[in-house]
Design a protein around this motif. Structure first.
Motif, mmCIF file in Angstrom:
data_model
loop_
_atom_site.group_PDB
_atom_site.id
_atom_site.type_symbol
_atom_site.label_atom_id
_atom_site.label_comp_id
_atom_site.label_asym_id
_atom_site.label_seq_id
_atom_site.Cartn_x
_atom_site.Cartn_y
_atom_site.Cartn_z
ATOM 1 N N PRO A 1 0.838 -1.213 0.000
ATOM 2 C CA PRO A 1 0.000 0.000 0.000
ATOM 3 C C PRO A 1 0.869 1.258 0.000
ATOM 4 O O PRO A 1 2.024 1.241 0.425
ATOM 5 N N LYS A 2 0.290 2.336 -0.467
ATOM 6 C CA LYS A 2 0.983 3.619 -0.399
ATOM 7 C C LYS A 2 1.059 4.071 1.053
ATOM 8 O O LYS A 2 0.157 3.814 1.845
ATOM 9 N N VAL A 3 2.132 4.764 1.374
ATOM 10 C CA VAL A 3 2.325 5.272 2.726
ATOM 11 C C VAL A 3 2.150 6.791 2.710
ATOM 12 O O VAL A 3 2.462 7.457 1.714
ATOM 13 N N ASP A 4 1.622 7.369 3.795
ATOM 14 C CA ASP A 4 1.424 8.823 3.809
ATOM 15 C C ASP A 4 2.677 9.538 4.302
ATOM 16 O O ASP A 4 3.716 8.915 4.573
ATOM 17 N N GLU A 5 2.583 10.868 4.431
ATOM 18 C CA GLU A 5 3.749 11.673 4.810
ATOM 19 C C GLU A 5 4.233 11.390 6.220
ATOM 20 O O GLU A 5 5.367 11.723 6.577
ATOM 21 N N GLU A 6 3.412 10.752 7.034
ATOM 22 C CA GLU A 6 3.816 10.392 8.393
ATOM 23 C C GLU A 6 4.381 8.973 8.473
ATOM 24 O O GLU A 6 4.699 8.502 9.560
ATOM 25 N N GLY A 7 4.472 8.313 7.339
ATOM 26 C CA GLY A 7 4.989 6.958 7.313
ATOM 27 C C GLY A 7 3.977 5.913 7.735
ATOM 28 O O GLY A 7 4.360 4.803 8.133
ATOM 29 N N ILE A 8 2.692 6.231 7.620
ATOM 30 C CA ILE A 8 1.623 5.325 8.052
ATOM 31 C C ILE A 8 0.889 4.765 6.832
ATOM 32 O O ILE A 8 0.570 5.491 5.891
ATOM 33 N N PHE A 9 0.608 3.458 6.859
ATOM 34 C CA PHE A 9 -0.263 2.837 5.863
ATOM 35 C C PHE A 9 -1.702 3.038 6.346
ATOM 36 O O PHE A 9 -2.102 2.491 7.375
ATOM 37 N N ARG A 10 -2.470 3.834 5.626
ATOM 38 C CA ARG A 10 -3.822 4.180 6.055
ATOM 39 C C ARG A 10 -4.821 3.084 5.684
ATOM 40 O O ARG A 10 -4.598 2.288 4.784
ATOM 41 N N LYS A 11 -5.961 3.089 6.383
ATOM 42 C CA LYS A 11 -6.960 2.032 6.215
ATOM 43 C C LYS A 11 -7.446 1.931 4.780
ATOM 44 O O LYS A 11 -7.676 0.826 4.275
ATOM 45 N N LYS A 12 -7.617 3.070 4.102
ATOM 46 C CA LYS A 12 -8.116 3.042 2.729
ATOM 47 C C LYS A 12 -7.166 2.288 1.814
ATOM 48 O O LYS A 12 -7.597 1.453 1.000
ATOM 49 N N GLU A 13 -5.861 2.566 1.934
ATOM 50 C CA GLU A 13 -4.877 1.911 1.085
ATOM 51 C C GLU A 13 -4.770 0.419 1.414
ATOM 52 O O GLU A 13 -4.658 -0.420 0.521
ATOM 53 N N ILE A 14 -4.798 0.103 2.696
ATOM 54 C CA ILE A 14 -4.765 -1.306 3.094
ATOM 55 C C ILE A 14 -5.998 -2.019 2.566
ATOM 56 O O ILE A 14 -5.920 -3.126 2.019
ATOM 57 N N GLY A 15 -7.159 -1.373 2.699
ATOM 58 C CA GLY A 15 -8.409 -1.962 2.228
ATOM 59 C C GLY A 15 -8.417 -2.201 0.736
ATOM 60 O O GLY A 15 -8.932 -3.236 0.259
ATOM 61 N N LEU A 16 -7.850 -1.270 -0.037
ATOM 62 C CA LEU A 16 -7.776 -1.447 -1.488
ATOM 63 C C LEU A 16 -6.938 -2.673 -1.851
ATOM 64 O O LEU A 16 -7.293 -3.434 -2.760
ATOM 65 N N CYS A 17 -5.839 -2.858 -1.153
ATOM 66 C CA CYS A 17 -4.984 -4.026 -1.411
ATOM 67 C C CYS A 17 -5.699 -5.324 -1.034
ATOM 68 O O CYS A 17 -5.591 -6.331 -1.751
ATOM 69 N N ILE A 18 -6.402 -5.321 0.097
ATOM 70 C CA ILE A 18 -7.153 -6.505 0.509
ATOM 71 C C ILE A 18 -8.179 -6.881 -0.565
ATOM 72 O O ILE A 18 -8.268 -8.035 -0.998
ATOM 73 N N SER A 19 -8.941 -5.893 -1.035
ATOM 74 C CA SER A 19 -9.966 -6.151 -2.042
ATOM 75 C C SER A 19 -9.359 -6.666 -3.340
ATOM 76 O O SER A 19 -9.875 -7.612 -3.958
ATOM 77 N N GLU A 20 -8.251 -6.066 -3.753
ATOM 78 C CA GLU A 20 -7.625 -6.461 -5.018
ATOM 79 C C GLU A 20 -7.086 -7.880 -4.961
ATOM 80 O O GLU A 20 -7.277 -8.681 -5.883
ATOM 81 N N ILE A 21 -6.406 -8.213 -3.872
ATOM 82 C CA ILE A 21 -5.818 -9.551 -3.776
ATOM 83 C C ILE A 21 -6.895 -10.616 -3.572
ATOM 84 O O ILE A 21 -6.838 -11.695 -4.179
#
Length: 494
Positions: free
Chosen positions: A427-447
């Protein structure tokens, strides 16, 4: 063989970098002699760095050496011996050395830097005493397989005239990066806008590199410590990696021009690969007690490929904010989940999340038998911190991965998972170095259900077969181990 004789014989064999190979006919002859018991196959002392992620791969390598007729003694620290649940498969002898902190408390005594120096001082002395004890008891050591995290072991080994074999528990690609730093070929930290090149990979950005090389994260002094794995590597006779030829072919070929480098992995229990070692179902070494029955019974109630498995290993400390984002992503996705959260990290789980999650939806547990979980038909995806052991386990068992690297070598492993091996997404990481729920969720759905996920699953299945092929009889890793065994045997019997 006396110490002076050992030193002379090691010179005659050309153990130090002449790369003189034992002929295949000689190797087959030695193998038959081992099988019939007409020759002593040699005695190897294995010295791992004292953590679960380093001990387990070396344990698995030890089991393969035993299956080929060698005797193995594992040297663990006194503290590890006192505090772990250890049930080893096969006739592995256990001895102890001291790191200077037999009752623990190394962090309280001054942190990692103090521990490193104390372990070198006390460990060198107690390792020498152990090797001399084994020799006087009629059980002399032929070879020392050591973790380069503790490079002083090689100095002791060579002083006593023995074969030395470095065993890296990180990837060959990561090793190449640390070597480049140690040799001064690269100046760390790498600027954010500077590309970095490793054989077999496209240009890398700073965010792809081990955290210490990129200059981010805690303990920056550890870069020197990790680069120091290569400070005396010119003295070693073998350089072994827990990888296999097809997984890291180009960088293995590049490093083999420097030393006698061999891939001897993946170092998983044989049951999960080629099933060549009887009853080899578990590593046998656990820092934490796995809740096997609870995990497997819960998974048995779930449909095939329906569960997201989440684990960040035995060491990684995950930020509170990151735990919260993972919790939200799991709560909002439509899939079941099994989430391993160590006791020390449980306080970071949002209380609202715990109130809303039903036993049917998800199971949160402190520790689990990861290999059994990953190989369970209900598991469809592995959300991982990308430690190299976990990476190899996911890849060898054909499980698609979502990469959430935290520090050290994990960003580089995540890069390989996504772009080199094609078995997962990061997943993409934000400026604070955190993987946000939206990005994690997109990866879960895709895989779990997307078109990209189909390609990832095909790649995962391919690598699963290639991993099995490597360690099976006649495979690349099996041949490399045979070559190593032949030389140790030759040394021991002359």
């Amino acid at each position: 063989m006396s110490r002076s004789s050992r030193i002379l014989f090691s010179t005659m064999l050309g153990l130090n970098h002449e790369k003189r190979l034992v002929k295949i006919s000689d190797r087959e002859k030695m193998r038959k002699e081992l099988e019939t018991g007409t020759k002593n196959g040699g005695h190897i002392l294995v010295v791992p760095y004292p953590s679960q992620g380093h001990i387990n791969p070396m344990l698995q390598f030890s089991k393969r050496l035993i299956s080929k007729g060698l005797k193995i003694t594992l040297a663990i620290t006194v503290h590890v011996s006192k505090t772990t649940n250890t049930k080893f498969h096969g006739p592995i002898a256990i001895e102890t050395i001291s790191d200077g902190f037999d009752d623990g408390g190394s962090m309280e005594a001054g942190g990692p830097s103090v521990y490193v120096q104390r372990f070198k001082t006390v460990g060198s002395e107690t390792l020498t005493q152990l090797i001399e004890k084994l020799e006087t008891s009629g059980n002399p050591v032929s070879c020392v397989v050591y973790d380069p995290f503790i490079p002083w072991v090689l100095d002791v080994t060579k002083k006593l005239g023995l074969i030395g074999a470095a065993f890296f528990t990180q990837s060959c690609i990561v090793g190449a990066i640390y070597y480049s730093v140690q040799k001064g070929l690269v100046k760390a930290p790498i600027p954010a806008d500077q590309a970095f090149s490793v054989p077999g990979l496209p240009p890398l950005s700073a965010s792809d590199l081990p955290s210490f090389v990129a200059g981010v994260g805690p303990y920056p002094f550890l870069l020197d410590y990790l680069a120091n794995q290569f400070a005396n590597i010119h003295k070693t006779d073998w350089v072994l990696f827990s990888t296999f030829d097809k997984l890291e072919s180009e960088v293995l070929n590049w490093m083999s021009k420097l030393w006698r480098v061999r891939g001897i992995g993946p170092t998983l229990p044989s049951m999960y690969l080629e099933k060549g070692i009887e009853d080899d179902k578990d590593y046998g070494f656990h820092i934490f007690e796995p809740k096997r029955a609870e995990c497997i019974n819960w998974l048995n109630t779930k449909k095939s490929k329906s569960v997201i498995y989440v684990s960040f290993g035995s060491i990684s400390i995950v930020k509170q904010q990151q735990i919260e984002e993972i919790a939200l992503a799991l709560l909002e996705c439509k899939h079941n989940f099994l989430w391993v959260v160590r006791e020390a990290e449980e306080c970071k789980i949002p209380s609202k999340f715990l109130e809303e999650i039903t036993p049917e939806k998800g199971l949160i547990i402190r520790w689990c038998p990861q290999l059994e979980v990953l190989s369970h038909p209900a598991v469809g995806c592995f959300v991982t911190h990308c430690g190299f052991n976990s990476t190899l386990e996911g890849l060898s068992l054909g499980v698609p991965m979502i990469a959430l690297p935290q520090w050290t070598d994990q960003p580089m492993n995540a890069k390989c998972i996504e772009d080199l091996w094609g078995v997962g997404m990061r997943p993409k990481v934000d400026e604070e170095g955190i993987f946000r729920k939206k990005e994690i969720g997109l990866c879960i759905s895709e895989i779990m259900e997307g078109e990209k996920g189909k390609e990832i699953k095909e790649n995962a299945s391919k690598w699963k077969e290639l991993a099995k092929e490597a360690v099976d009889e006649g495979g690349s890793s099996d041949r490399n181990i045979e070559e190593f065994v032949a030389q140790v045997t030759s040394f021991a019997t002359h």
